[in-house]
Write an enzyme that holds these catalytic residues in place. Structure first.
Site, mmCIF file in Angstrom:
data_model
loop_
_atom_site.group_PDB
_atom_site.id
_atom_site.type_symbol
_atom_site.label_atom_id
_atom_site.label_comp_id
_atom_site.label_asym_id
_atom_site.label_seq_id
_atom_site.Cartn_x
_atom_site.Cartn_y
_atom_site.Cartn_z
ATOM 1 N N LYS A 150 0.820 -1.216 0.000
ATOM 2 C CA LYS A 150 0.000 0.000 0.000
ATOM 3 C C LYS A 150 0.853 1.267 0.000
ATOM 4 O O LYS A 150 0.397 2.314 -0.437
ATOM 5 C CB LYS A 150 -0.967 -0.040 1.168
ATOM 6 C CG LYS A 150 -1.981 -1.147 0.916
ATOM 7 C CD LYS A 150 -3.023 -1.312 1.923
ATOM 8 C CE LYS A 150 -4.083 -2.272 1.460
ATOM 9 N NZ LYS A 150 -3.736 -3.693 1.735
HETATM 10 C C1 LIG Z 1 -4.441 -4.749 1.322
HETATM 11 C C2 LIG Z 1 -3.669 -6.000 1.186
HETATM 12 C C3 LIG Z 1 -4.067 -7.011 0.295
HETATM 13 C C4 LIG Z 1 -5.335 -6.922 -0.513
HETATM 14 O O1 LIG Z 1 -5.260 -5.952 -1.521
HETATM 15 P P1 LIG Z 1 -6.574 -5.360 -2.190
HETATM 16 O O2 LIG Z 1 -6.137 -4.260 -3.058
HETATM 17 O O3 LIG Z 1 -7.443 -4.899 -1.055
HETATM 18 O O4 LIG Z 1 -7.219 -6.489 -2.945
HETATM 19 C C5 LIG Z 1 -3.259 -8.120 0.177
HETATM 20 N N1 LIG Z 1 -2.132 -8.246 0.907
HETATM 21 C C6 LIG Z 1 -1.729 -7.309 1.783
HETATM 22 C C7 LIG Z 1 -0.491 -7.527 2.573
HETATM 23 C C8 LIG Z 1 -2.475 -6.147 1.948
HETATM 24 O O5 LIG Z 1 -2.066 -5.214 2.806
#
Ligand SMILES: *Cc1c(COP(=O)(O)O)cnc(C)c1O
Length: 463
Positions: A112
């Site tokens: 993120k």
């Molecule tokens: C947020 C997250 C996901 C999922 O991603 P999305 O975009 O919500 O589908 C998968 N793995 C990790 C470590 C995350 O932080």
């Protein structure tokens, strides 16, 4: 570039407005009016660029004239300077056809950061120019919250309120949020699930009086600006494998569908993407939807991959819009069904369209643990439980008679989920040096009930 709502309401807005408002006025999600196109010749040219240069080329047509080019490039440069790997998102080879795309080299060790390090700077830039101030509201299952906090802490133009499900994040995820003590950062632990947190955030945005008074703004992946920077690493991975005219498959650990939707966007923009594998844990609503054509919300189960413990995948609405031939009426019908009865059935055509671009695979808890162990045995690498869900799905979906490379997205650093990794391998993954004293730092957060009034009053009292 203009942005339109998936539900067809309102008039098109520019990138800056889509950035600042997050959700469209009619409750829909913003999508670009059209997809910019990259030809094979252009892709060949892009293959020579480094990450920040490529990021500019991919995003500039999506930003349009909302931000001058030189400023956009300098915001991008600053965002990716905060990563501790030169390649920003390095690609690691596992065997002849399998690769791991490491997306966890940013400040909070999950993918993120790739989006939020840029989004935080975009917010600050636009708001400072407008001499405005906003309240950023974020629901998190763990990783978004810390990434958003690290993107906004100490910036003059915004307060940030982050709702996380009390007791349902890992310790390290919580500590990465609650130990940031800049006065513009506010952590709220909600007595409920991530879906409850997300519903509260949606309800606050739909409370127009509160929304206007607090000047609410969102940073969840419902915000288009969150999705956009993620498109870049699909280009980066495929082009570094020399695949500008041949497909690359991707396996993506999926929760809210933002990350994998960015892969779909890359494909619409001309990148040759083969299979997009939706890898889910036991919270498998998307795998069931692909199998049956029916999207039906179930109960959320807690797993060792908590960032994917989600039943309502908000960004799926963006995909539905495209799958229904960009017809907002179809999306509205689906979403009405969802809010009235927690379910809707895809049209035959939309179901078929989705299955052409995506495959889905459900990985249970035992399979996730087994994958962490097997990855360690085969490569000596420790992978986190989310990435393990992706790797296990890739193993299951890879087609023996094709030569297409398979890239699994590694979405978090193993050190963020030490218990699961330790249990599966006997090895304790180390956190990077800068987090060595995390457990000794002072925490600050408020526990609130799953109640709209309570949360709104808490926020009102602090802005
Ligand atoms: C947020 C997250 C996901 C999922 O991603 P999305 O975009 O919500 O589908 C998968 N793995 C990790 C470590 C995350 O932080």
């Amino acid at each position: 570039m203009n942005y339109i709502s998936t539900r067809g309401g309102g008039s098109p807005v520019d990138f800056e407005t889509a950035l600042l408002t997050g959700l469209a006025g009619d409750g829909g999600l913003y999508v670009p009016e059209s997809w910019p196109q990259f030809s094979t010749a252009e892709l060949t040219r892009l293959a020579r660029l480094d990450y920040a240069e490529l990021a500019f080329e991919v995003m500039a047509p999506l930003v349009g004239d909302a931000i001058p080019s030189a400023r956009l490039q300098s915001l991008i440069d600053a965002a990716y300077d905060s990563f501790d790997h030169k390649a920003v998102t390095p690609l690691v080879q596992l065997d002849r056809r399998n690769w791991l795309l490491e997306l966890f080299h940013g400040p909070t060790l999950a993918f993120k950061d790739v989006a939020l390090q840029l989004v935080g700077r975009l917010f600050d830039d636009v708001l400072t120019r407008r001499k405005a101030r906003v309240t950023i509201l974020v629901a998190t299952s763990g990783d978004t919250g810390s990434a958003a906090i690290h993107a906004i802490a100490g910036r003059a133009a915004a307060d940030i309120f982050v709702l996380h499900p009390h007791g349902r994040t890992s310790d390290i995820q919580r500590l990465q949020m609650t130990t940031v003590t800049e006065p513009n950062v506010h952590n709220i632990a909600i007595e409920g699930t991530f879906d409850d947190c997300q519903a509260l955030v949606k309800a606050m945005f739909n409370d127009s009086d509160f929304r206007d008074k607090a000047r609410l703004s969102g940073m969840n992946s419902i915000n288009w600006a969150r999705v956009m920077p993620q498109i870049v690493y699909y280009f980066h991975a495929a082009l570094s494998l020399g695949r500008e005219s041949r497909p690359t498959d991707f396996s993506v650990p999926t929760g809210n569908f933002g990350d994998i939707y960015a892969g779909f966007a890359a494909k619409r923009m001309g990148l040759p993407v083969g299979q997009l594998i939706i890898a889910t844990n036991v919270n498998d609503i998307l795998a069931r939807t692909l199998a049956t054509g029916r999207y039906a919300v179930g109960e959320v189960s807690q797993t060792i991959s908590p960032s994917m413990d989600i039943q309502i995948s908000s960004n799926f609405e963006r995909l539905l819009f495209d799958a229904a031939g960009r017809d907002p009426a179809a999306g509205r019908r689906y979403m009405d069904g969802l809010s009235q009865s927690g379910a809707f059935t895809l049209s035959e055509a939309a179901h078929q369209a989705i299955c052409e671009d995506f495959a889905a695979c459900r990985i249970d808890e035992a399979e996730t643990r087994a994958e962490i162990a097997q990855s360690y045995r085969e490569t000596g690498m420790l992978i986190d439980p989310h990435s393990a869900v992706g790797r296990a799905a890739a193993r299951r979906q890879i087609q023996p008679d094709r030569e297409t490379p398979m890239v699994t997205l590694a979405t978090a650093h193993p050190g963020k989920f030490p218990d699961a990794v330790q249990e599966a391998t006997g090895q304790t993954p180390a956190l990077p040096e800068r987090y060595a004293d995390l457990r000794e730092r002072e925490e600050r957060y408020e526990i609130l009930p799953n109640d709209l009034q309570a949360v709104e009053s808490f926020i009102k009292a602090r802005i």
